[in-house]
Design an enzyme around this catalytic site. Structure first.
Site, short mmCIF file in Angstrom:
data_model
loop_
_atom_site.label_atom_id
_atom_site.label_comp_id
_atom_site.label_asym_id
_atom_site.label_seq_id
_atom_site.Cartn_x
_atom_site.Cartn_y
_atom_site.Cartn_z
N ASP A 1 -4.06 -6.90 4.97
CA ASP A 1 -4.85 -7.41 5.36
C ASP A 1 -5.42 -9.04 5.00
OD1 ASP A 1 -6.20 -6.25 7.70
OD2 ASP A 1 -7.33 -5.05 5.60
N PHE B 1 -4.75 2.80 15.09
CA PHE B 1 -4.29 3.93 13.79
C PHE B 1 -5.94 3.35 12.99
CE2 PHE B 1 -2.47 8.10 12.98
CZ PHE B 1 -1.53 7.91 14.89
N ASN C 1 0.66 -0.94 0.14
CA ASN C 1 0.28 -0.11 0.27
C ASN C 1 1.37 1.04 0.05
OD1 ASN C 1 0.68 1.19 3.22
ND2 ASN C 1 -0.42 -1.07 3.20
N LYS D 1 -13.48 -0.67 15.43
CA LYS D 1 -11.89 -1.03 15.47
C LYS D 1 -11.55 -0.47 16.43
CE LYS D 1 -10.40 0.07 10.78
NZ LYS D 1 -10.35 0.40 9.51
N LYS E 1 8.86 -16.59 -11.43
CA LYS E 1 8.02 -15.09 -11.59
C LYS E 1 6.99 -16.06 -12.64
CE LYS E 1 9.01 -11.69 -14.35
NZ LYS E 1 9.62 -10.67 -15.50
N LYS F 1 -10.50 -4.33 18.77
CA LYS F 1 -9.32 -4.57 18.69
C LYS F 1 -8.83 -4.62 21.17
CE LYS F 1 -8.47 -4.04 13.92
NZ LYS F 1 -7.72 -4.00 13.34
O1 PMT Z 1 2.54 6.28 6.36
P1 PMT Z 1 2.54 7.54 6.21
O2 PMT Z 1 2.02 7.66 4.62
O3 PMT Z 1 2.76 8.39 6.49
O4 PMT Z 1 0.80 6.88 6.38
C1 PMT Z 1 -0.61 7.56 7.51
C2 PMT Z 1 -0.95 6.48 7.36
C3 PMT Z 1 -2.50 6.26 6.57
C4 PMT Z 1 -0.59 5.43 7.06
C5 PMT Z 1 -1.53 5.89 9.03
O5 PMT Z 1 -1.56 7.20 9.91
C6 PMT Z 1 -2.79 5.53 9.08
O6 PMT Z 1 -3.79 5.43 9.36
N1 PMT Z 1 -2.55 4.32 9.82
C7 PMT Z 1 -3.77 2.90 9.91
C8 PMT Z 1 -3.62 3.08 8.50
C9 PMT Z 1 -4.56 1.46 8.81
O7 PMT Z 1 -4.38 0.23 7.87
O8 PMT Z 1 -5.41 1.18 9.17
P2 PMT Z 1 -7.00 -0.11 9.29
O9 PMT Z 1 -8.14 0.74 9.95
O10 PMT Z 1 -6.75 -0.96 7.87
O11 PMT Z 1 -6.47 -0.68 10.33
C10 PMT Z 1 -6.99 -0.48 12.30
C11 PMT Z 1 -5.67 -0.35 13.07
O12 PMT Z 1 -5.06 -1.99 12.59
C12 PMT Z 1 -3.96 -0.26 12.45
O13 PMT Z 1 -3.17 0.64 13.55
C13 PMT Z 1 -3.30 -1.08 11.81
O14 PMT Z 1 -2.47 -1.11 12.20
C14 PMT Z 1 -4.36 -2.26 12.55
N2 PMT Z 1 -3.84 -3.52 11.23
C15 PMT Z 1 -4.51 -3.75 10.84
C16 PMT Z 1 -4.40 -4.91 9.99
C17 PMT Z 1 -3.60 -5.96 10.24
N3 PMT Z 1 -4.45 -7.31 9.98
N4 PMT Z 1 -2.81 -6.15 12.14
C18 PMT Z 1 -3.15 -4.77 12.10
O15 PMT Z 1 -2.57 -4.54 13.57
#
Ligand code: PMT
Length: 400
Positions: free
Chosen positions: A278, A325, A209, A339, A288, A343
């Protein structure tokens, strides 16, 4: 607000070949909003002219207590109003004078009157630097509470190889900033994750991403400056590792999970900024994937990755503060709170993504913090460094 806005900084320059680096340091201090007064020794002026510092600092340079100033107590005035003093480069001579309270020129005399934090940046030939008398004098200054910035090692101007080189101006600048920050995270372990994860399809392709790591790195940097012991688990990004932070590089979600779990128990505050995939390809190929002329479409079966944050939420014990986040394009509050609940988080930073000045890759960010107790806190659009500090303020407040 700029980082050193309204701060009066004294920059002492002494006679070493590295005096030219003090010019760049001055530019960085000015760019950060500081008012800088430069004091030069006679020998410093043999390396770089006074005019350069005068033009760039927009202040007269003090080098002679009797001729340079309209006031006979200018040095006391400068010392009294200084928020920080830096001596860069610092020769063996000035270090000896400062250690023993000798006041025989503008710089050594002014330094006897300062009461603000001081950073001394020794720079000289390796044998001189390692000389027992120089080391003894540096010890005296350090015991007196002044900060000594170790010199870098490398090939010196005298062709010696070893410690003695003045660190790069940006490094000195970073440490000056750290010196001025309140150490409200002292004694705390902070675990941060940042950047994207990459999930291989074959040896040359992957799914990932747009996370640049900027937000997570800003949090790690800010926490270190505030006195925290910081561990940063990072997916692949092209950022400089933050100074003073233990960095662990990972690629996949599995690797990130392993490192986050390994460092979780000793962490007091855990902030999971990383954008984790995810799903990952179920069956990454060893060779490849070849293009087939007749097959227009290619299907790749994906399987779910572990939810690291959910695992951490299950492991969380009393006293640990867990922050997630959430990158959202719509239904910000509803999705973020969901979330946080699922979590078992103490706080979630909901990140408005989809515009060029917020979220992925941007230097600025707009975030809304939601807390377990139902409250929330808006952080309007601002630089990611500032967002990081406000977010940490909120964590500290909620932990108290
Ligand atoms: O890195 P930058 O370019 O500065 O951008 C910052 C950002 C936009 C990436 C950051 O501010 C942000 O929003 N990060 C979370 C992005 C995200 O993947 O959100 P999510 O809604 O998919 O996940 C929610 C939370 O679960 C996050 O804390 C993530 O780290 C965590 N997660 C998600 C999926 C997974 N399999 N394991 C996790 O731990």
């Amino acid at each position: 607000m700029m980082k050193l806005e309204n701060k009066n900084i004294l920059l002492g320059v002494t006679g070493g070949i590295a005096a030219y680096k003090a010019v760049e340091l001055l530019r960085l201090l000015k760019k950060a909003g500081a008012n800088v007064n430069v004091i030069m020794t006679d020998s410093a002026q043999k390396f770089v002219g006074k005019t350069t510092f005068e033009v760039l600092s927009e202040n007269p340079v003090l080098s002679d207590l009797f001729f340079d100033t309209e006031s006979s107590v200018k040095h006391i005035e400068l010392a009294t109003r200084a928020h920080a003093a830096i001596i860069a480069p610092a020769t063996a001579n000035i270090i000896a004078k400062l250690a023993h309270g000798i006041a025989d020129d503008a710089l050594s005399t002014t330094m006897l009157a300062v009461t603000c934090p001081v950073m001394v940046c020794p720079s000289m030939n390796t044998d001189m630097y390692q000389n027992i008398r120089v080391q003894r004098n540096l010890d005296i200054l350090e015991k007196d509470g002044w900060h000594i910035l170790d010199p870098d090692s490398g090939v010196l101007a005298c062709k010696t190889i070893g410690p003695g080189r003045l660190p790069d101006p940006w490094f000195i600048f970073d440490r000056v900033e750290a010196m001025l920050v309140k150490k409200d995270l002292k004694g705390k372990n902070i675990l941060v994750s940042a950047g994207p994860t990459v999930e291989p399809l074959d040896p040359v392709r992957f799914i990932s991403n747009h996370s640049s790591g900027k937000m997570g790195y800003a949090i790690a940097r800010a926490a270190e400056k505030r006195g925290g012991q910081v561990t940063l688990v990072s997916g692949p990004v092209s950022l400089m590792p933050p100074i003073g932070v233990e960095c662990i590089d990972v690629q996949t979600c599995e690797e990130m999970a392993t490192q986050m779990l390994a460092n979780f128990d000793q962490a007091d505050i855990i902030i999971k900024v990383a954008a984790v995939a995810d799903y990952k390809p179920l069956d990454p190929k060893a060779g490849k994937i070849k293009k087939k002329e007749n097959d227009k479409d290619l299907s790749i079966l994906m399987t779910q990755n572990p939810d690291i944050l959910k695992l951490l939420g299950k492991k969380k014990t009393k006293g640990q503060f867990l922050v997630g986040f959430a990158a959202e394009t719509d239904d910000l509050e509803k999705n973020a709170r969901l979330k946080m609940e699922k979590k078992n988080l103490d706080m979630i930073a909901a990140n408005i993504v989809g515009s060029s000045d917020s979220g992925f890759k941007a230097d600025t960010n707009k975030v809304k913090l939601f807390f377990r107790d139902g409250s929330s806190f808006d952080i309007p659009l601002m630089g990611k460094d500032q967002v990081a500090n406000i977010l940490i303020d909120q964590v500290i407040e909620k932990m108290e």
